[in-house]
Every structure is written in C-alpha cells, then in structure tokens.
Design a protein around this motif. Structure first.
Motif, PDB file in Angstrom:
ATOM      1  N   ILE A 140      66.431  52.693  88.948  1.00 50.68           N
ATOM      2  CA  ILE A 140      66.306  54.086  88.517  1.00 50.68           C
ATOM      3  C   ILE A 140      66.550  54.217  87.019  1.00 50.68           C
ATOM      4  N   LEU A 141      67.598  53.579  86.513  1.00 48.51           N
ATOM      5  CA  LEU A 141      67.900  53.676  85.083  1.00 48.51           C
ATOM      6  C   LEU A 141      66.783  53.090  84.230  1.00 48.51           C
ATOM      7  N   ASP A 142      66.193  51.990  84.672  1.00 48.89           N
ATOM      8  CA  ASP A 142      65.079  51.393  83.931  1.00 48.89           C
ATOM      9  C   ASP A 142      63.942  52.397  83.759  1.00 48.89           C
ATOM     10  N   LEU A 143      63.626  53.115  84.831  1.00 51.09           N
ATOM     11  CA  LEU A 143      62.504  54.057  84.772  1.00 51.09           C
ATOM     12  C   LEU A 143      62.854  55.304  83.976  1.00 51.09           C
ATOM     13  N   LEU A 144      64.101  55.735  84.024  1.00 52.25           N
ATOM     14  CA  LEU A 144      64.500  56.879  83.202  1.00 52.25           C
ATOM     15  C   LEU A 144      64.381  56.542  81.719  1.00 52.25           C
ATOM     16  N   VAL A 145      64.703  55.304  81.362  1.00 49.50           N
ATOM     17  CA  VAL A 145      64.546  54.867  79.969  1.00 49.50           C
ATOM     18  C   VAL A 145      63.070  54.850  79.589  1.00 49.50           C
ATOM     19  N   LEU A 146      62.219  54.299  80.457  1.00 49.85           N
ATOM     20  CA  LEU A 146      60.780  54.273  80.189  1.00 49.85           C
ATOM     21  C   LEU A 146      60.219  55.679  80.017  1.00 49.85           C
ATOM     22  N   ALA A 147      60.771  56.626  80.769  1.00 47.34           N
ATOM     23  CA  ALA A 147      60.286  58.008  80.723  1.00 47.34           C
ATOM     24  C   ALA A 147      60.912  58.801  79.583  1.00 47.34           C
ATOM     25  N   GLY A 148      61.634  58.136  78.698  1.00 48.00           N
ATOM     26  CA  GLY A 148      62.166  58.802  77.514  1.00 48.00           C
ATOM     27  C   GLY A 148      63.459  59.556  77.720  1.00 48.00           C
ATOM     28  N   GLY A 149      64.062  59.418  78.904  1.00 47.69           N
ATOM     29  CA  GLY A 149      65.315  60.111  79.171  1.00 47.69           C
ATOM     30  C   GLY A 149      65.107  61.501  79.746  1.00 47.69           C
ATOM     31  N   LEU A 150      66.213  62.189  79.980  1.00 51.40           N
ATOM     32  CA  LEU A 150      66.186  63.510  80.604  1.00 51.40           C
ATOM     33  C   LEU A 150      65.978  64.606  79.568  1.00 51.40           C
ATOM     34  N   LYS A 151      65.319  65.664  79.987  1.00 48.64           N
ATOM     35  CA  LYS A 151      65.207  66.853  79.146  1.00 48.64           C
ATOM     36  C   LYS A 151      66.490  67.676  79.240  1.00 48.64           C
ATOM     37  N   GLU A 152      66.652  68.584  78.289  1.00 48.19           N
ATOM     38  CA  GLU A 152      67.846  69.421  78.247  1.00 48.19           C
ATOM     39  C   GLU A 152      68.003  70.237  79.525  1.00 48.19           C
ATOM     40  N   GLU A 153      66.862  70.660  80.097  1.00 44.88           N
ATOM     41  CA  GLU A 153      66.926  71.524  81.276  1.00 44.88           C
ATOM     42  C   GLU A 153      66.998  70.758  82.592  1.00 44.88           C
ATOM     43  N   ALA A 154      67.190  69.442  82.526  1.00 46.21           N
ATOM     44  CA  ALA A 154      67.262  68.643  83.751  1.00 46.21           C
ATOM     45  C   ALA A 154      68.456  69.053  84.602  1.00 46.21           C
ATOM     46  N   GLY A 155      68.255  69.038  85.908  1.00 47.63           N
ATOM     47  CA  GLY A 155      69.334  69.360  86.826  1.00 47.63           C
ATOM     48  C   GLY A 155      70.278  68.188  87.020  1.00 47.63           C
ATOM     49  N   SER A 156      71.210  68.340  87.931  1.00 48.99           N
ATOM     50  CA  SER A 156      72.239  67.319  88.138  1.00 48.99           C
ATOM     51  C   SER A 156      71.881  66.334  89.247  1.00 48.99           C
ATOM     52  N   LEU A 157      70.742  66.548  89.907  1.00 47.97           N
ATOM     53  CA  LEU A 157      70.341  65.665  91.000  1.00 47.97           C
ATOM     54  C   LEU A 157      69.001  65.007  90.710  1.00 47.97           C
ATOM     55  N   LEU A 158      68.855  63.791  91.192  1.00 48.09           N
ATOM     56  CA  LEU A 158      67.587  63.064  91.134  1.00 48.09           C
ATOM     57  C   LEU A 158      67.177  62.740  92.562  1.00 48.09           C
ATOM     58  N   PHE A 159      65.890  62.903  92.849  1.00 48.57           N
ATOM     59  CA  PHE A 159      65.374  62.610  94.184  1.00 48.57           C
ATOM     60  C   PHE A 159      64.434  61.408  94.101  1.00 48.57           C
ATOM     61  N   LEU A 160      64.788  60.362  94.823  1.00 51.40           N
ATOM     62  CA  LEU A 160      63.928  59.185  94.930  1.00 51.40           C
ATOM     63  C   LEU A 160      63.182  59.277  96.254  1.00 51.40           C
ATOM     64  N   GLY A 207      59.013  65.573  86.779  1.00 49.79           N
ATOM     65  CA  GLY A 207      60.081  66.553  86.622  1.00 49.79           C
ATOM     66  C   GLY A 207      60.574  66.638  85.191  1.00 49.79           C
ATOM     67  N   ALA A 208      61.868  66.890  85.037  1.00 49.80           N
ATOM     68  CA  ALA A 208      62.466  67.182  83.732  1.00 49.80           C
ATOM     69  C   ALA A 208      62.837  65.908  82.974  1.00 49.80           C
ATOM     70  N   VAL A 209      61.812  65.099  82.669  1.00 51.92           N
ATOM     71  CA  VAL A 209      61.965  63.926  81.810  1.00 51.92           C
ATOM     72  C   VAL A 209      61.026  64.094  80.625  1.00 51.92           C
ATOM     73  N   GLU A 210      61.279  63.350  79.554  1.00 54.82           N
ATOM     74  CA  GLU A 210      60.491  63.527  78.334  1.00 54.82           C
ATOM     75  C   GLU A 210      59.042  63.064  78.490  1.00 54.82           C
ATOM     76  N   LYS A 211      58.819  61.988  79.247  1.00 55.05           N
ATOM     77  CA  LYS A 211      57.463  61.445  79.385  1.00 55.05           C
ATOM     78  C   LYS A 211      57.132  61.177  80.856  1.00 55.05           C
ATOM     79  N   PRO A 212      56.887  62.244  81.631  1.00 53.08           N
ATOM     80  CA  PRO A 212      56.514  62.028  83.035  1.00 53.08           C
ATOM     81  C   PRO A 212      55.186  61.286  83.120  1.00 53.08           C
ATOM     82  N   ASN A 213      55.112  60.324  84.026  1.00 51.88           N
ATOM     83  CA  ASN A 213      53.903  59.506  84.096  1.00 51.88           C
ATOM     84  C   ASN A 213      53.987  58.607  85.321  1.00 51.88           C
ATOM     85  N   VAL A 214      52.880  57.903  85.587  1.00 49.26           N
ATOM     86  CA  VAL A 214      52.877  56.830  86.577  1.00 49.26           C
ATOM     87  C   VAL A 214      52.966  55.527  85.797  1.00 49.26           C
ATOM     88  N   TYR A 215      54.029  54.783  86.013  1.00 49.11           N
ATOM     89  CA  TYR A 215      54.287  53.570  85.242  1.00 49.11           C
ATOM     90  C   TYR A 215      53.990  52.327  86.074  1.00 49.11           C
TER      91      TYR A 215
END
Length: 204
Positions: free
Chosen positions: A43-63, A27-35
């Motif tokens: 969740i926060l650990d993986l968002l950091v690994l993925a480079g954070g959210l893009k500007e167009e990211a929505g307000s919800l995350l689905f796990l 989705g709207a993360v800087e580095k989408p990938n399989v880690y």
C-alpha cells in the motif's frame, strides 16, 4: 561414470524480469491512475507512486480485491465469501502516523486502492473565515469548528448559534441551538459535530 557429473556445484539464479501487476489508485491522491508495477508492492509503495495524499483525504483507505485474486491476509474484511470482491479497511493514521506496518498490506494484480475524501462541516455567518472544514475521521466539536473559522466577530450573536443537521430518519433537517459564550466559559455543552453539519452564527 562419476567423472561425467559435477560434484558440489554452485548455481546462481538471476531474475531477469518480474511479472507486472496492474493496480488502480483512486480518490484523494495527487496522481490517481492505473499503475503497472513489477514485483511485489505494498500500500505504501502505491501511495508514493500516486504522489501521496491530498489535503482533503480522509482517515481511511479501502483496498478492494477482486474475487479472482489470490486469498490474502485479513484486515476487517467485508464480503469475503469468495464470490464478491473483498474490502480491507485501513486506518491511515495508524499506518502513516503510528507506523503500524502490519497494515501495509501486500498488493495483488487487479487491486483497487481507494482513499475517499474526508467528510466536511461548514461554518458561516458572523465568523472571520467562513468555509468548509474536513473532519478527517476525528471528533470535532462546535468550539473547535468556530476556532477553525477564525472565531466569531464582535457583532456576532453567539448565544443563538444554529447547527443545521440532516435528520438520521430522513425527515428533513434538525436545527440545534447552542450558546458559544457559555461553551467558552465551560458552562454549556460543546456538542460533537457530524458530517455535513452547517453552523451559522447570526448577527446581533
């Protein structure tokens, strides 16, 4: 016989290596990938690994958790009958802005973290900066959208501004007319916008 045994022994145990887990971030993360990550991650650990959210990211995350994964904590679950993947819905504003760490769920092998792109509204016609603007899950009104578009031009006919909206009944489009000048004076209703609304300010 007692001499053959140690009395009050002290034993140190070291973990040489944690079993790695494969977690997908899409989705709207800087580095989408399989880690492939060792140990326990959140969740926060993986968002950091993925480079954070893009500007167009929505307000919800689905796990999304496969049915084969171990049963975890519940957060607004869907499809949790044990036969289908379970979905945890996380409010990113609550987690990232307000620091609600109870939403920082631990992840399991096979989890998919999905951050959808925010819905947009579009403003065109006689405005200074026409374009699309993300809703990001928040309430946006006509006046706020016009402000994001830089305001209306002097030659605009703001009294006949149109909102083109997809009909909820699937029967085409609705066309709403609003008066920007009345809204600015507090004399007109500042309508709330919906995803994919198109605002057109005509020329006088």
């Amino acid at each position: 016989l007692a001499q053959k045994y140690l009395k009050d022994p002290h034993v140190n145990v070291f973990v040489k290596e944690y079993h790695s887990q494969r977690i997908s971030v899409i989705g709207a993360v800087e580095k989408p990938n399989v880690y492939s990550v060792p140990g326990h991650k959140t969740i926060l650990d993986l968002l950091v690994l993925a480079g954070g959210l893009k500007e167009e990211a929505g307000s919800l995350l689905f796990l999304i958790r496969p049915a084969s994964a171990e049963k975890g904590p519940s957060r607004r679950e869907e499809g949790s009958n044990g036969q289908e993947p379970r979905t945890f819905v996380i409010d990113l504003e609550e987690l990232l802005v307000k620091g609600e760490m109870r939403l920082n769920l631990p992840l399991q092998n096979g989890d998919v973290v999905n951050v959808p792109v925010a819905g947009k509204i579009f403003v065109g016609g006689e405005v200074r900066n026409p374009g699309g603007f993300p809703l990001k899950g928040r309430r946006m009104t006509v006046s706020q959208a016009i402000t994001l578009a830089g305001g209306i031009k002097t030659e605009a006919k703001g009294s006949e501004t149109r909102i083109f909206r997809h009909s909820e009944k699937g029967t085409g489009k609705e066309i709403l007319t609003v008066n920007i000048y009345d809204i600015e004076k507090g004399q007109g209703e500042d309508l709330s916008l919906k995803e994919n609304d198109i605002i057109i300010v005509p020329k006088s």
